[in-house]
Design an enzyme around this catalytic site. Structure first.
Site, PDB file in Angstrom:
ATOM      1  N   ASP A  45      42.948  61.012  23.734  1.00 38.68           N
ATOM      2  CA  ASP A  45      43.278  62.118  24.642  1.00 38.68           C
ATOM      3  C   ASP A  45      41.994  62.744  25.198  1.00 38.68           C
ATOM      4  O   ASP A  45      42.062  63.655  26.030  1.00 38.68           O
ATOM      5  CB  ASP A  45      44.202  63.153  23.984  1.00 38.68           C
ATOM      6  N   ASP A  84      46.704  57.902  21.500  1.00 37.78           N
ATOM      7  CA  ASP A  84      46.625  59.241  20.927  1.00 37.78           C
ATOM      8  C   ASP A  84      47.892  60.024  21.231  1.00 37.78           C
ATOM      9  O   ASP A  84      48.412  59.943  22.357  1.00 37.78           O
ATOM     10  CB  ASP A  84      45.452  59.988  21.564  1.00 37.78           C
ATOM     11  N   LYS A 114      47.819  57.620  17.070  1.00 43.22           N
ATOM     12  CA  LYS A 114      46.892  58.443  16.276  1.00 43.22           C
ATOM     13  C   LYS A 114      47.294  59.899  16.442  1.00 43.22           C
ATOM     14  O   LYS A 114      47.679  60.318  17.541  1.00 43.22           O
ATOM     15  CB  LYS A 114      45.452  58.237  16.742  1.00 43.22           C
ATOM     16  N   GLU A 116      46.243  64.087  14.902  1.00 43.52           N
ATOM     17  CA  GLU A 116      45.241  64.896  14.203  1.00 43.52           C
ATOM     18  C   GLU A 116      45.849  65.676  13.051  1.00 43.52           C
ATOM     19  O   GLU A 116      47.029  66.035  13.086  1.00 43.52           O
ATOM     20  CB  GLU A 116      44.582  65.867  15.196  1.00 43.52           C
ATOM     21  N   GLU A 183      35.730  62.851  12.154  1.00 42.66           N
ATOM     22  CA  GLU A 183      34.924  63.271  13.309  1.00 42.66           C
ATOM     23  C   GLU A 183      34.008  64.443  12.961  1.00 42.66           C
ATOM     24  O   GLU A 183      34.460  65.468  12.431  1.00 42.66           O
ATOM     25  CB  GLU A 183      35.851  63.658  14.485  1.00 42.66           C
TER      26      GLU A 183
HETATM   27  O1  KIV Z   1      40.475  61.233  21.923  1.00 43.47           O
HETATM   28  C1  KIV Z   1      39.550  60.554  21.474  1.00 43.47           C
HETATM   29  O2  KIV Z   1      38.839  59.858  22.198  1.00 43.47           O
HETATM   30  C2  KIV Z   1      39.321  60.601  20.039  1.00 43.47           C
HETATM   31  C3  KIV Z   1      38.043  60.018  19.548  1.00 43.47           C
HETATM   32  C4  KIV Z   1      36.945  60.952  19.817  1.00 43.47           C
HETATM   33  C5  KIV Z   1      38.146  59.641  18.118  1.00 43.47           C
HETATM   34  O3  KIV Z   1      40.123  61.113  19.329  1.00 43.47           O
END
Ligand code: KIV
Length: 293
Positions: A45, A84, A114, A116, A183
């Site tokens: 994202d 994401d 993915k 968070e 991160e």
């Molecule tokens: O959104 C993204 O690119 C990420 C990376 C920084 C791991 O979550």
């Protein structure tokens, strides 16, 4: 050869093989990143910042993610594509998370999602995994919480914060996440976390001892000049290359030096002759005589 799967990524940790992950956001960047040899392509994202020009990832929508992930999947054959889940597509409860994750998998063809958060997201991760959706976790600096974290800052600095990150990593492991992004946390802490969990850790600003690394396409290639994060290394200055190419093109257009005959198309001389004034007159006369009917 089929696509790399989430379970292949888990196996890479067992074999001690480093995992190469990078972001991409469209067809050409997906193709290039795969051709360069990435195992995992994250449609992050971060697209909100490096592609869409927002100052955080917060405004990114599910429609944005679906649109961009589809393009990356079309540009790749081998890499595992991870999409994401954008802000508020999973924080409101596992049912909504399930619907959104399913949409990403079904509409884009990606192989995993993915999201968070550690302990706070563990129940959702468990439900998605139970339903057959491979999930990558993401802890440490979680950019969707930038307003709460007070900026893009190093996380896990104090013993209490470091212990919380250990709980987060373990909660994700237990919930069935196949990998965890770490991160912007101190390298020694990332090394400890990497040793304590059986699933691969993928670092970004988390030192060399993670099981893999992830970087943002635009940071690596010099395409984002708002700021360069400390953790990024610029492997190319594609921004300078592009600027130079555009300015040479602009100069050629202004000088009448582009296009030349080489970049132009010819026309059949007979067809051309008919368009010239004398040819046009002949057409008009033939038409008047009904010879073209
Ligand atoms: O959104 C993204 O690119 C990420 C990376 C920084 C791991 O979550």
């Amino acid at each position: 050869m089929g696509r790399i799967t989430a379970s292949d990524i888990r196996d890479m940790k067992k074999r001690g093989e480093k995992i190469v992950m990078m972001t991409a956001y469209d067809y050409p960047s997906g193709r290039l990143v795969e051709q360069g040899g990435a195992d995992v392509i994250l449609v992050g994202d971060t697209l909100g910042m490096v592609v869409l020009g927002y100052d955080s990832t917060v405004p990114v929508t599910m429609d944005d993610m679906v649109h961009h992930t589809k393009a990356v999947v079309r540009g790749t054959q081998r890499a595992l594509v991870v999409a994401d889940m954008p802000f508020m597509s999973y924080q409101t409860g596992w049912q909504e998370a399930m619907a959104n994750a399913a949409r990403l998998l079904k509409e884009t063809g990606c192989g995993a999602v993915k999201l968070e958060g550690g302990v706070r997201s563990a129940e959702t991760v468990a439900k998605l995994v139970e339903a057959g959706i491979p999930v990558m976790g993401h802890i440490g600096l979680t950019p969707q919480s930038v307003n709460q974290l007070g900026g893009f800052k190093l996380q896990g600095k104090t013993p209490a914060a470091a212990v919380q990150l250990m709980h987060d990593a373990q909660a994700l492991e237990q919930a069935g996440a196949f990998a965890i992004v770490l991160e912007t946390i101190p390298a020694p802490l990332a090394e400890m976390l990497t040793q304590r969990v059986s699933v691969p850790t993928i670092g970004i600003g988390a030192g060399v001892h993670c099981d893999g690394q992830v970087q943002v396409f635009h940071d690596l290639l010099g395409l984002f000049d708002a700021f360069t994060p400390k953790h990024a290394r610029r492997y190319a200055d594609a921004g300078a290359l592009i600027r130079d190419a555009v300015s040479r093109y602009a100069a050629d257009v202004r000088a009448g030096a582009f296009p030349t005959a080489r970049e132009s198309f010819k026309m059949d001389p007979a067809a051309l002759a008919e368009l010239r004034p004398e040819g046009a007159e002949a057409i008009r006369r033939r038409h008047a005589l009904g010879l073209d009917a």
